[in-house]
Motif scaffolding. Sequence first.
Motif, mmCIF file in Angstrom:
data_model
loop_
_atom_site.group_PDB
_atom_site.id
_atom_site.type_symbol
_atom_site.label_atom_id
_atom_site.label_comp_id
_atom_site.label_asym_id
_atom_site.label_seq_id
_atom_site.Cartn_x
_atom_site.Cartn_y
_atom_site.Cartn_z
ATOM 1 N N GLY A 1 -38.602 42.188 107.793
ATOM 2 C CA GLY A 1 -39.240 43.479 107.568
ATOM 3 C C GLY A 1 -40.201 43.419 106.412
ATOM 4 O O GLY A 1 -40.162 42.484 105.611
ATOM 5 N N TYR A 2 -41.072 44.389 106.364
ATOM 6 C CA TYR A 2 -41.971 44.501 105.213
ATOM 7 C C TYR A 2 -42.383 45.955 105.021
ATOM 8 O O TYR A 2 -42.219 46.790 105.928
ATOM 9 N N GLY A 3 -42.900 46.236 103.824
ATOM 10 C CA GLY A 3 -43.340 47.592 103.518
ATOM 11 C C GLY A 3 -44.654 47.536 102.760
ATOM 12 O O GLY A 3 -44.905 46.581 102.019
ATOM 13 N N SER A 24 -36.399 33.303 106.068
ATOM 14 C CA SER A 24 -37.305 32.632 105.118
ATOM 15 C C SER A 24 -37.532 33.483 103.870
ATOM 16 O O SER A 24 -38.157 33.024 102.913
ATOM 17 N N GLY A 25 -37.067 34.721 103.872
ATOM 18 C CA GLY A 25 -37.321 35.635 102.758
ATOM 19 C C GLY A 25 -36.147 35.711 101.796
ATOM 20 O O GLY A 25 -35.107 35.072 102.001
ATOM 21 N N GLY A 26 -36.319 36.498 100.745
ATOM 22 C CA GLY A 26 -35.344 36.543 99.662
ATOM 23 C C GLY A 26 -33.952 36.970 100.095
ATOM 24 O O GLY A 26 -32.957 36.315 99.761
ATOM 25 N N ILE A 27 -33.846 38.045 100.857
ATOM 26 C CA ILE A 27 -32.522 38.580 101.193
ATOM 27 C C ILE A 27 -31.901 37.801 102.363
ATOM 28 O O ILE A 27 -30.724 37.435 102.325
ATOM 29 N N LEU A 70 -41.875 38.375 115.193
ATOM 30 C CA LEU A 70 -41.073 39.447 115.809
ATOM 31 C C LEU A 70 -41.897 40.678 116.156
ATOM 32 O O LEU A 70 -41.388 41.603 116.782
ATOM 33 N N ALA A 71 -43.171 40.686 115.743
ATOM 34 C CA ALA A 71 -44.044 41.791 116.152
ATOM 35 C C ALA A 71 -44.557 41.564 117.573
ATOM 36 O O ALA A 71 -45.174 42.452 118.153
ATOM 37 N N LYS A 72 -44.300 40.356 118.111
ATOM 38 C CA LYS A 72 -44.835 40.020 119.441
ATOM 39 C C LYS A 72 -43.726 40.057 120.487
ATOM 40 O O LYS A 72 -42.710 39.360 120.340
ATOM 41 N N PRO A 122 -35.145 48.727 95.013
ATOM 42 C CA PRO A 122 -36.009 47.554 94.864
ATOM 43 C C PRO A 122 -35.216 46.283 94.531
ATOM 44 O O PRO A 122 -34.319 46.323 93.684
ATOM 45 N N VAL A 123 -35.542 45.204 95.231
ATOM 46 C CA VAL A 123 -34.863 43.914 95.035
ATOM 47 C C VAL A 123 -35.937 42.882 94.681
ATOM 48 O O VAL A 123 -37.046 42.917 95.232
ATOM 49 N N ASP A 124 -35.565 41.970 93.797
ATOM 50 C CA ASP A 124 -36.532 41.002 93.284
ATOM 51 C C ASP A 124 -36.784 39.878 94.300
ATOM 52 O O ASP A 124 -36.167 38.823 94.245
#
Length: 257
Positions: free
Chosen positions: A87-89, A10-13, A59-61, A180-182
């Motif tokens: 993933g996230y930061g 669902s995310g950009g990459i 996915l954290a569960k 960094p990616v937009d």
Amino acid sequence: MNIVVITGASGGIGRQFSLQLDRGLASVDEFWLIARRKDRLHALARRLTHRTRLFCLDLAKEEDLCRFDAVLAKERPVVRMLINCAGYGLNGDCERIPAARQAGQVDVNCRALLWLTLSCLPYMKPHSRILQLASSAAFLPQPGFAAYAATKAFVLRFSQALSIELARKRIYVTAVCPGPVDTDFLVTAQQYGEMPAFKKRFLARPEAVVKKALKDSAHRRQNSVFGLPNLALWAASRVLPQGFLAKTAYRMRGDLQ
Ligand SMILES: NC(=O)c1ccc[n+]([C@@H]2O[C@H](COP(=O)([O-])OP(=O)(O)OC[C@H]3O[C@@H](n4cnc5c(N)ncnc54)[C@H](OP(=O)(O)O)[C@@H]3O)[C@@H](O)[C@H]2O)c1
């Protein structure tokens, strides 16, 4: 049944991987797309010509990871590709960010990536491929982005070692290391503090990062480092003292007096 598994679709990459792979891979029957946001997965599925199976999982569960394992065990597909993008930061000094949010980075970026890789491996065949989203943040300790950079160092090291273990099975692993990616990643990252301006100057397009990653994976490369600045950082991290580089990067953020 041949499948491709993409987390963070669902995310950009992750979305970009899905779109670019959809143009080829005639021998793949289904794309299995994983994320929490159902609406985004459905919108992506409508754009793809391949059949899709959507998994709304956190996915954290652990129970959600087990739900995915159960589907694999029931369907017994051939996993031709696994792309771990979820993933996230969180940008900001450690003491400013709640512990649960910081630990969540380890759960998603490391634990889920490791888990899903091990879950999919028994269903892979020679020439199956794994792409793991690491980051150029993995090259150095990063004060001001400390926990995130450490999770990506885990991804990079794990992927490099795994690629050697799996070479005899002719399963190929590539650690993808963009700067960094937009994407929306940057929105999430700045919840607790602005990203330093110098990083925003090197913003890459997800289309270009994914194109290079797929090319490097097809060439069975262990690492896919996007762009000259990141290649330079990678080289510098191998020859210069890491403490010196980390302090310099922290000073450039304006956080160190
Ligand atoms: N963008 C950058 O600057 C950059 C640079 C280097 C590396 N990377 C890495 O590239 C990967 C993809 O990032 P992106 O730029 O595409 O970011 P993004 O647009 O924010 O996408 C992040 C993806 O991760 C999924 N995700 C996050 N937490 C999840 C959870 N608990 N369970 C399931 N899925 C979860 C999100 O899905 P839902 O929210 O729908 O669950 C989303 O699909 C990440 O691993 C990131 O660390 C990004």
